[in-house]
Scaffold this active site. Structure first.
Site, PDB file in Angstrom:
ATOM      1  N   ASN A 141     -31.820 -18.583  31.272  1.00 54.88           N
ATOM      2  CA  ASN A 141     -32.010 -17.519  30.290  1.00 54.88           C
ATOM      3  C   ASN A 141     -33.084 -18.009  29.322  1.00 54.88           C
ATOM      4  O   ASN A 141     -32.808 -18.824  28.445  1.00 54.88           O
ATOM      5  CB  ASN A 141     -30.671 -17.270  29.576  1.00 54.88           C
ATOM      6  CG  ASN A 141     -30.764 -16.177  28.535  1.00 54.88           C
ATOM      7  OD1 ASN A 141     -31.833 -15.618  28.302  1.00 54.88           O
ATOM      8  ND2 ASN A 141     -29.648 -15.884  27.905  1.00 54.88           N
ATOM      9  N   ARG A 158     -31.994 -14.351  33.847  1.00 48.71           N
ATOM     10  CA  ARG A 158     -31.818 -13.180  33.007  1.00 48.71           C
ATOM     11  C   ARG A 158     -33.208 -12.604  32.738  1.00 48.71           C
ATOM     12  O   ARG A 158     -34.087 -13.295  32.218  1.00 48.71           O
ATOM     13  CB  ARG A 158     -31.176 -13.579  31.698  1.00 48.71           C
ATOM     14  CG  ARG A 158     -30.983 -12.402  30.808  1.00 48.71           C
ATOM     15  CD  ARG A 158     -30.416 -12.809  29.500  1.00 48.71           C
ATOM     16  NE  ARG A 158     -29.930 -11.641  28.809  1.00 48.71           N
ATOM     17  CZ  ARG A 158     -29.156 -11.709  27.743  1.00 48.71           C
ATOM     18  NH1 ARG A 158     -28.791 -12.870  27.278  1.00 48.71           N
ATOM     19  NH2 ARG A 158     -28.755 -10.615  27.164  1.00 48.71           N
ATOM     20  N   HIS A 211     -28.126  -5.369  26.870  1.00 49.51           N
ATOM     21  CA  HIS A 211     -26.843  -6.090  26.921  1.00 49.51           C
ATOM     22  C   HIS A 211     -26.031  -5.696  28.152  1.00 49.51           C
ATOM     23  O   HIS A 211     -24.802  -5.839  28.168  1.00 49.51           O
ATOM     24  CB  HIS A 211     -25.997  -5.833  25.651  1.00 49.51           C
ATOM     25  CG  HIS A 211     -26.540  -6.500  24.418  1.00 49.51           C
ATOM     26  ND1 HIS A 211     -26.541  -5.886  23.187  1.00 49.51           N
ATOM     27  CD2 HIS A 211     -27.087  -7.714  24.225  1.00 49.51           C
ATOM     28  CE1 HIS A 211     -27.082  -6.698  22.281  1.00 49.51           C
ATOM     29  NE2 HIS A 211     -27.418  -7.819  22.905  1.00 49.51           N
ATOM     30  N   ARG A 270     -32.692  -7.618  13.052  1.00 47.83           N
ATOM     31  CA  ARG A 270     -33.267  -6.306  13.418  1.00 47.83           C
ATOM     32  C   ARG A 270     -32.501  -5.198  12.703  1.00 47.83           C
ATOM     33  O   ARG A 270     -31.291  -5.297  12.542  1.00 47.83           O
ATOM     34  CB  ARG A 270     -33.178  -6.097  14.928  1.00 47.83           C
ATOM     35  CG  ARG A 270     -34.109  -6.966  15.727  1.00 47.83           C
ATOM     36  CD  ARG A 270     -33.787  -6.915  17.216  1.00 47.83           C
ATOM     37  NE  ARG A 270     -33.033  -8.073  17.647  1.00 47.83           N
ATOM     38  CZ  ARG A 270     -32.400  -8.179  18.819  1.00 47.83           C
ATOM     39  NH1 ARG A 270     -32.428  -7.188  19.674  1.00 47.83           N
ATOM     40  NH2 ARG A 270     -31.743  -9.269  19.129  1.00 47.83           N
ATOM     41  N   GLU A 299     -22.250 -13.663  30.122  1.00 46.51           N
ATOM     42  CA  GLU A 299     -23.406 -13.109  30.839  1.00 46.51           C
ATOM     43  C   GLU A 299     -23.882 -14.054  31.942  1.00 46.51           C
ATOM     44  O   GLU A 299     -24.328 -13.615  33.001  1.00 46.51           O
ATOM     45  CB  GLU A 299     -24.544 -12.844  29.837  1.00 46.51           C
ATOM     46  CG  GLU A 299     -24.236 -11.668  28.925  1.00 46.51           C
ATOM     47  CD  GLU A 299     -24.869 -11.779  27.552  1.00 46.51           C
ATOM     48  OE1 GLU A 299     -24.533 -12.728  26.821  1.00 46.51           O
ATOM     49  OE2 GLU A 299     -25.690 -10.915  27.204  1.00 46.51           O
TER      50      GLU A 299
END
Ligand code: ADP
Length: 394
Positions: free
Chosen positions: A8, A91, A179, A239, A377
């Site tokens: 990732n 990923r 996600h 964010r 994940e």
């Protein structure tokens, strides 16, 4: 031992895990990362039992960018004995309009993924860098791309589109959602944890440094709070979440900010960090008595409730609500406050279960079952990679 490497790659960190392929399935053996790339590079990795395998710092000139971090990680990984690398799972943030599922990477696929760089300029180039490097060095090791967008693929066009001229949709300006690997994992896990709820209408709140929610219907994504980019929806660490596009126009046209400056603001300086002026980390905000820290938390809680209402409308009501990721898994106070905002849907928190970090945290009388389901994940990526490896062999 046959094994899979999961990678990732972000702008300031490269995370990796090794899974052994055993008769019983996948077993996590190594979990590591190089963080602080370009600033304070540090390689850390642990075995599954928590034993530290490496903890090494580098000069910023030595590991100054992602390619040098990949090389440093690779050099260390090659010192590990007993693992035979069968495939690498990556990923990849964007699967664009085309990819609804993970894909085995070849030169054609890689070109297509590179063409999505404009859709995710901050993430996609970093995600593709280790793929290119591995292709050059180990061309015989199969590589699999697993997308954050894929799980949301297949939403009807009315869900997917913006109210913009058709040509923009055709060129890829759509609500992709992100996600997805986390939601897919949670949806699978929910089948074990709460089989009835898993077949019903569920909102999953992935509340980490990035945050979004997904409306699941029978385990499939029906709606999500992020859109064309991972800027939309809930307020996040740095964010802002949903923002009137007029604000962006104002910053550029009236304030004279460059597009790059606005991008830096929206990705790195806004959200909880910008609003509080204290920190992007929810733990710091919870510990602070600065009124702006409290304001940032209040805003986060309020927007979580508002977005949950929106997703509940998309599903026509909800049977369960699931918390996951850093904040969702670890912060009982934040979970308690968010569930207060779900009371109108009939949600009733069991405070003792919540404080104890139980899986089911609602009372028996609650009309909405409340769960905490830790996400994984990387395991999802490993599962997809193994599945594709097996179809390739079959
Ligand atoms: P990422 O999106 O980087 O994978 P994570 O899902 O690991 O993020 O979430 C990281 C965030 O989780 C941290 O920024 C922190 O705000 C939050 N977090 C972790 N533990 C706690 C806790 N005990 N209380 C509140 N927030 C927490």
């Amino acid at each position: 031992m046959d094994s899979l490497l999961v990678v990732n790659a972000g702008s300031s960190s490269l995370k990796f895990q090794i899974f052994a392929i055993t008769d019983a399935g996948l077993e996590r053996r190594v979990k590591g990362q190089i963080g602080g790339i370009g600033t304070r590079p540090r390689l850390q990795a642990k075995a599954a039992d928590g034993v530290v395998l490496v903890d090494r710092s580098y000069e910023p000139e030595v590991v100054g960018d992602l390619p040098s971090a990949i090389s440093a990680a690779r050099d260390w990984l090659l010192t590990l004995e007993g693992f035979t690398l069968r495939a690498i799972g990556h990923r990849v943030v964007h699967g664009g309009p085309d990819y609804a599922a993970p894909v085995l990477i070849d030169a054609v696929v890689l070109d297509r993924l590179a063409s999505y760089q404009d859709l995710a300029p901050l993430h996609q180039p970093n995600n593709l860098a280790p793929i290119r490097q591995a292709m050059a060095i180990n061309p015989d090791v199969p590589q699999v791309a697993c997308f954050d967008t894929a799980f949301h693929h297949g939403h009807p066009e009315a869900v997917n589109c913006y109210a913009m001229p058709r040509s923009f949709y055709d060129e890829g300006v759509r609500r992709y959602g992100f996600h997805g690997l986390s939601y897919e994992y949670v949806a699978e896990r929910l089948r074990d944890v709460a089989p009835d709820a898993a077949r019903g209408r569920v909102i999953v709140a992935h509340l980490g440094s990035g945050a979004s929610m997904c409306a699941l219907h029978n385990g499939h994504s029906a709606e999500t709070t992020m859109g064309f980019t991972a800027l939309d929806g809930l307020p996040m660490g740095t964010r802002p979440g949903q923002l009137d596009p007029g604000v962006v126009l104002h910053l550029i046209l009236q304030r004279g900010m460059s597009a790059q400056a606005v991008s830096d603001l929206l990705y790195h300086e806004a959200g909880l960090k910008g609003l509080s002026g204290v920190s992007n980390d929810m733990r710091d905000l919870l510990a602070s008595d600065d009124p702006h820290a409290m304001l940032a938390i209040d805003h986060f809680i309020y927007r979580c409730g508002l977005n949950a209402g929106m997703l509940a409308a998309a599903l026509g009501g909800i049977d369960a609500f699931v918390f996951t990721a850093g904040v969702g898994e670890n912060s009982a106070p934040i979970r308690a406050r968010i569930t207060e905002g779900l009371a109108w849907l009939g949600a009733e928190l069991d405070p003792a279960a919540n404080d104890a970090g139980a899986t089911l945290i609602s009372t028996p009388a609650s009309k909405v079952a409340l769960y905490v389901v830790p996400t994984d994940e990387e395991l999802m990526i490993a599962r997809h990679t193994l599945a594709l490896l097996r179809t390739r062999r079959a």
